[in-house]
Design an enzyme around this catalytic site. Structure first.
Site, short mmCIF file in Angstrom:
data_model
loop_
_atom_site.label_atom_id
_atom_site.label_comp_id
_atom_site.label_asym_id
_atom_site.label_seq_id
_atom_site.Cartn_x
_atom_site.Cartn_y
_atom_site.Cartn_z
N SER A 144 -46.36 -49.97 4.60
CA SER A 144 -46.51 -51.12 3.70
C SER A 144 -45.16 -51.80 3.60
O SER A 144 -44.13 -51.14 3.83
CB SER A 144 -46.94 -50.62 2.32
OG SER A 144 -46.78 -51.63 1.35
N TYR A 157 -46.39 -44.76 -5.02
CA TYR A 157 -46.83 -45.37 -3.76
C TYR A 157 -45.62 -45.78 -2.91
O TYR A 157 -45.55 -45.48 -1.72
CB TYR A 157 -47.72 -46.57 -4.07
CG TYR A 157 -48.29 -47.25 -2.84
CD1 TYR A 157 -49.33 -46.67 -2.13
CD2 TYR A 157 -47.79 -48.46 -2.40
CE1 TYR A 157 -49.86 -47.28 -1.00
CE2 TYR A 157 -48.31 -49.08 -1.27
CZ TYR A 157 -49.34 -48.49 -0.57
OH TYR A 157 -49.86 -49.10 0.55
N1 LIG Z 1 -54.72 -53.05 0.86
C1 LIG Z 1 -53.42 -53.36 0.80
O1 LIG Z 1 -53.01 -54.30 0.06
C2 LIG Z 1 -52.42 -52.61 1.65
C3 LIG Z 1 -51.14 -53.16 1.81
C4 LIG Z 1 -50.21 -52.47 2.57
C5 LIG Z 1 -50.56 -51.27 3.17
N2 LIG Z 1 -51.81 -50.76 3.01
C6 LIG Z 1 -52.13 -49.47 3.64
O2 LIG Z 1 -53.18 -49.64 4.55
C7 LIG Z 1 -53.90 -48.41 4.70
C8 LIG Z 1 -55.40 -48.69 4.65
O3 LIG Z 1 -55.72 -49.26 3.40
P1 LIG Z 1 -56.86 -50.35 3.20
O4 LIG Z 1 -56.23 -51.57 2.62
O5 LIG Z 1 -57.69 -50.48 4.41
O6 LIG Z 1 -57.65 -49.66 1.98
P2 LIG Z 1 -59.15 -49.09 1.84
O7 LIG Z 1 -60.16 -50.11 2.22
O8 LIG Z 1 -59.19 -48.51 0.47
O9 LIG Z 1 -59.21 -47.93 2.93
C9 LIG Z 1 -58.61 -46.69 2.71
C10 LIG Z 1 -59.24 -45.69 3.66
O10 LIG Z 1 -58.57 -44.43 3.49
C11 LIG Z 1 -59.56 -43.43 3.30
N3 LIG Z 1 -59.02 -42.37 2.46
C12 LIG Z 1 -58.39 -42.47 1.28
N4 LIG Z 1 -58.07 -41.25 0.83
C13 LIG Z 1 -58.53 -40.37 1.74
C14 LIG Z 1 -58.51 -38.97 1.84
N5 LIG Z 1 -57.96 -38.21 0.88
N6 LIG Z 1 -59.08 -38.38 2.93
C15 LIG Z 1 -59.66 -39.14 3.88
N7 LIG Z 1 -59.69 -40.47 3.86
C16 LIG Z 1 -59.13 -41.07 2.80
C17 LIG Z 1 -60.75 -44.13 2.64
O11 LIG Z 1 -61.95 -43.45 2.96
P3 LIG Z 1 -62.81 -42.51 1.99
O12 LIG Z 1 -62.65 -43.03 0.60
O13 LIG Z 1 -64.20 -42.64 2.54
O14 LIG Z 1 -62.24 -41.15 2.19
C18 LIG Z 1 -60.71 -45.47 3.38
O15 LIG Z 1 -61.40 -45.36 4.59
C19 LIG Z 1 -53.38 -47.49 3.60
O16 LIG Z 1 -52.48 -46.56 4.13
C20 LIG Z 1 -52.64 -48.43 2.66
O17 LIG Z 1 -51.58 -47.79 1.97
C21 LIG Z 1 -52.76 -51.41 2.27
#
Ligand SMILES: NC(=O)c1ccc[n+]([C@@H]2O[C@H](COP(=O)([O-])OP(=O)(O)OC[C@H]3O[C@@H](n4cnc5c(N)ncnc54)[C@H](OP(=O)(O)O)[C@@H]3O)[C@@H](O)[C@H]2O)c1
Length: 259
Positions: A144, A157
């Site tokens: 991030s 985070y």
């Molecule tokens: N959204 C943002 O603004 C943002 C910004 C910068 C970076 N990121 C990073 O991007 C990555 C993906 O996030 P996203 O935005 O796509 O969010 P998201 O839609 O909430 O996706 C998160 C994914 O991680 C899985 N997950 C969470 N905890 C888990 C666990 N304990 N075991 C297995 N799977 C797990 C969830 O699946 P289940 O719940 O089905 O397990 C889901 O598939 C993350 O690392 C996040 O930190 C996000």
């Protein structure tokens, strides 16, 4: 030498929504064999339905990334499908938390570090023997902009993503002679389900970020970084502005962030 998607064997964690979901689709469409990992089985079944034409190249393992048995099942599957080789692992699963550190529990800090930092390390450790046999292998860690510049109310985070950043830089140098690349991808705010699943956060507390990319766009840029075998990419213009301003004038950014 570029990373070749067609014919690659890949593991993607956090595949049931957001960035991971789209990355799986794009990898399968590009001809890769994908092993997707997440806890929500129904969502993974839905994803398989969406990519129906190529579903023989899409497999999944249901479970928590912090569970060693889940990791073991994914590696066994990769070993079998890749005949001993793995070309790509994307450590994408992640969770957030919003609110002051002082009011939060020890459990919140530990859970964030387990999912966002220790899990990527251990998935990578388990994958390395297979990655060494891969073709121009890549370890892609989804971090991030908050892994470059910290902000208030997201201390756990930010800490987890700073840790992922430091570990990625070190691992990249260690693996340089082996030909395995470590690609650190740093998105800014992404319009995924991320903010619906923040841990232990009071209802109604919102992130203060402005502007966002769609998860599909983040996935496309992530895939481009993997194909080019980049070391590090900061995705949005706003993210780049924040990170470079912090490098040039940290006191000024501290002042702005405190307000
Ligand atoms: N959204 C943002 O603004 C943002 C910004 C910068 C970076 N990121 C990073 O991007 C990555 C993906 O996030 P996203 O935005 O796509 O969010 P998201 O839609 O909430 O996706 C998160 C994914 O991680 C899985 N997950 C969470 N905890 C888990 C666990 N304990 N075991 C297995 N799977 C797990 C969830 O699946 P289940 O719940 O089905 O397990 C889901 O598939 C993350 O690392 C996040 O930190 C996000």
């Amino acid at each position: 030498m570029k990373f070749q998607v067609d014919g690659a064997v890949a593991i993607v964690t956090g595949a049931s929504s957001g960035i991971g979901w789209h990355l799986c689709r794009q990898l399968v469409q590009g001809g890769a064999v994908v092993i997707a990992v997440a806890r929500r089985e129904q969502r993974l079944l839905q994803l398989r339905e969406e990519i129906a034409n190529d579903s023989d190249r899409f497999q999944f393992v249901v479970g928590d990334v912090t569970d060693a048995a889940v990791r073991g099942r994914a590696m066994e599957l990769a070993n079998r499908l890749g005949d001993g080789r793995l070309d790509l692992i994307v450590n994408n699963a992640g969770v957030g938390a919003i609110g002051p550190f002082e009011l939060a529990s020890e459990e919140r800090l530990r859970r964030i570090m387990e999912v966002n930092f220790f899990a990527p390390c251990e998935w990578t450790r388990a994958a390395l023997p297979l990655l060494h046999r891969g073709r121009n292998s890549v370890i892609c860690n989804v971090s991030s902009v908050l892994g470059h510049r910290a902000v208030p109310d997201k201390s756990e985070y930010c800490a987890s993503k700073f840790a992922l950043h430091g570990w990625s830089d070190s691992l990249r140098a260690e693996l340089a002679s082996s030909g395995i690349q470590v690609t650190l991808v740093s998105p800014s705010t992404t319009s995924s389900e991320f903010f619906d699943s923040v841990i232990d956060t009071q209802a109604g507390v919102k992130s203060k970020s402005v502007g966002s990319w769609t998860p599909e766009r983040v996935a496309r840029s992530t895939l481009a970084a993997i194909v080019a075998r980049r070391s590090e990419v900061i995705l949005s213009l706003g993210g780049k502005a924040l990170v470079y301003a912090d490098r040039i004038a940290p006191s000024l950014v501290n002042f702005v962030v405190q307000r």
